[in-house]
Motif scaffolding. Sequence first.
Motif, mmCIF file in Angstrom:
data_model
loop_
_atom_site.group_PDB
_atom_site.id
_atom_site.type_symbol
_atom_site.label_atom_id
_atom_site.label_comp_id
_atom_site.label_asym_id
_atom_site.label_seq_id
_atom_site.Cartn_x
_atom_site.Cartn_y
_atom_site.Cartn_z
ATOM 1 N N GLY A 115 14.362 55.331 -33.242
ATOM 2 C CA GLY A 115 15.733 55.835 -33.208
ATOM 3 C C GLY A 115 16.558 55.108 -32.173
ATOM 4 O O GLY A 115 16.159 54.058 -31.645
ATOM 5 N N GLU A 116 17.696 55.712 -31.867
ATOM 6 C CA GLU A 116 18.689 55.042 -31.011
ATOM 7 C C GLU A 116 18.444 55.322 -29.518
ATOM 8 O O GLU A 116 18.077 54.436 -28.756
ATOM 9 N N ALA A 117 18.630 56.575 -29.151
ATOM 10 C CA ALA A 117 18.545 56.966 -27.737
ATOM 11 C C ALA A 117 18.442 58.480 -27.663
ATOM 12 O O ALA A 117 18.863 59.175 -28.593
ATOM 13 N N PRO A 118 17.892 58.995 -26.590
ATOM 14 C CA PRO A 118 17.815 60.458 -26.468
ATOM 15 C C PRO A 118 19.211 61.081 -26.424
ATOM 16 O O PRO A 118 20.144 60.491 -25.875
ATOM 17 N N GLY A 119 19.327 62.263 -27.006
ATOM 18 C CA GLY A 119 20.529 63.076 -26.843
ATOM 19 C C GLY A 119 20.262 64.131 -25.773
ATOM 20 O O GLY A 119 19.254 64.065 -25.055
ATOM 21 N N GLU A 122 16.866 65.956 -26.105
ATOM 22 C CA GLU A 122 15.721 65.091 -25.787
ATOM 23 C C GLU A 122 15.648 64.839 -24.282
ATOM 24 O O GLU A 122 14.562 64.811 -23.695
ATOM 25 N N PRO A 128 11.378 62.532 -27.802
ATOM 26 C CA PRO A 128 12.390 62.071 -28.754
ATOM 27 C C PRO A 128 12.504 62.993 -29.966
ATOM 28 O O PRO A 128 11.527 63.637 -30.366
ATOM 29 N N PHE A 129 13.686 63.025 -30.531
ATOM 30 C CA PHE A 129 13.940 63.717 -31.795
ATOM 31 C C PHE A 129 13.433 65.169 -31.795
ATOM 32 O O PHE A 129 12.580 65.542 -32.592
ATOM 33 N N ASN A 155 12.467 55.565 -29.189
ATOM 34 C CA ASN A 155 13.861 55.118 -29.259
ATOM 35 C C ASN A 155 14.012 53.736 -28.651
ATOM 36 O O ASN A 155 13.185 53.308 -27.832
ATOM 37 N N HIS A 235 20.069 57.122 -40.245
ATOM 38 C CA HIS A 235 19.673 58.016 -39.161
ATOM 39 C C HIS A 235 19.795 59.457 -39.661
ATOM 40 O O HIS A 235 20.732 59.773 -40.407
HETATM 41 N N1 URA Z 1 18.749 60.530 -32.013
HETATM 42 C C1 URA Z 1 18.013 59.459 -31.688
HETATM 43 O O1 URA Z 1 18.291 58.353 -32.111
HETATM 44 N N2 URA Z 1 16.941 59.657 -30.926
HETATM 45 C C2 URA Z 1 16.586 60.845 -30.482
HETATM 46 O O2 URA Z 1 15.585 60.940 -29.796
HETATM 47 C C3 URA Z 1 17.379 61.942 -30.848
HETATM 48 C C4 URA Z 1 18.461 61.764 -31.605
#
Ligand code: URA
Length: 275
Positions: A115-119, A122, A128-129, A155, A235
Motif C-alpha cells: 500500500g501507500e502509507a499508514p493512515g 495504522e 498496516p491496513f 506500505n 487501492h
Molecule cells: N492505506 C494504505 O495505503 N496503507 C495503510 O496501511 C492503510 C491505508
Amino acid sequence: MPGASKELPSGAKPQIVSGVPNEFSPALDLVLTALEQMRERGEKLPRASRISLTQLHRPIVAELPSRAAHPDKAALLAPIRTRVAVCVKCPHLAASRTQTVFGVGNPDAELMFIGEAPGADEDARGEPFVGRAGQLLTKIIETMGFSRAEVYIANVLKCRPDMPQGSSGNRPPTPAEMQTCLPYLAEQIAIIQPKVLVALGATAVEGLLGTRSTMREMRGKWHSHQETPLMITYHPSYLLRNQAPSEKRKVWEDMLQVLERIGRPITEKQRNYFR
Ligand code: URA
C-alpha cells in the motif's frame, strides 16, 4: 574480525545465508544502525555514504537462495524492523508519528500486498491496513481463500505522512519521502521473496516501478518488480469511494489473475463474485 562472534548480543542466533552460517549479521545490523544514526546527526566520523550503506546491506539480502529456501525469514526481518522503529531520516515524520508501521503477516508469504502509507488508524495501532480500507483489504484477502496472517502486507512509507495541525485527513507521500523510505521495502521484498506482489493504487506503483500513469492504464496487467510478477489494482479506499459493482469486479478479476499465477485452485463461486 577474529573473536567478533563472542561480542554478539546474548541470545543472538547465528544466521544462515545461502546455507552458510553468517554469525556476523546481527553485529552488522548494529553497526549499520549506529552509522545511520551518526550520519543523520551530521557527525563527520566515521563517514558512511548511502552507497556504502547499501553495499553493506547487499551481502545479507542479495545472496538469499531461491524462494522459501531460508529457514528463518522472521529473523532476517527483525533487525530491519528495529532500524525502521528508530528511523529519523524524515525528521518531520519522525516527530509527528505515534510509531512506525513496518509490515504484518507471514515472512514466508507467497503473496505480498503493498500500500501507500499508514493512515491515522495504522499510526495508532502500528499495523498496516487496519482502518476502513484495511478491513476491505482483509475481506478481499479472505475471499481469495487466504487468511490475513498467511500473506504479507506492507506500505511504501513506514510513517504516517504528517498533516497540518487540526486537520484529520491523509496526504500522499512526497517523492522525497518515498525515495528515503523505499530501501526498507526493498529489503522486505528481497527477504520474503513472494511469488506475486500486488500494488494497491498509483502511489504503490510509483514506489515499486518508479513510473506514474493512470490506474486505468496499469491495472489488471502483469508488470514486474525485480523479476517478481507484479499485479496492479485499485487501492481499497478507491472502492470505498466508488461502490459501483463494476469497480469491485475489476479488482476481483485482478485477484483471480493473482490466484491463477500462484497456482491456487479457484472455485466456480469465486469466479463469479461481483458479476
Ligand atoms: N492505506 C494504505 O495505503 N496503507 C495503510 O496501511 C492503510 C491505508
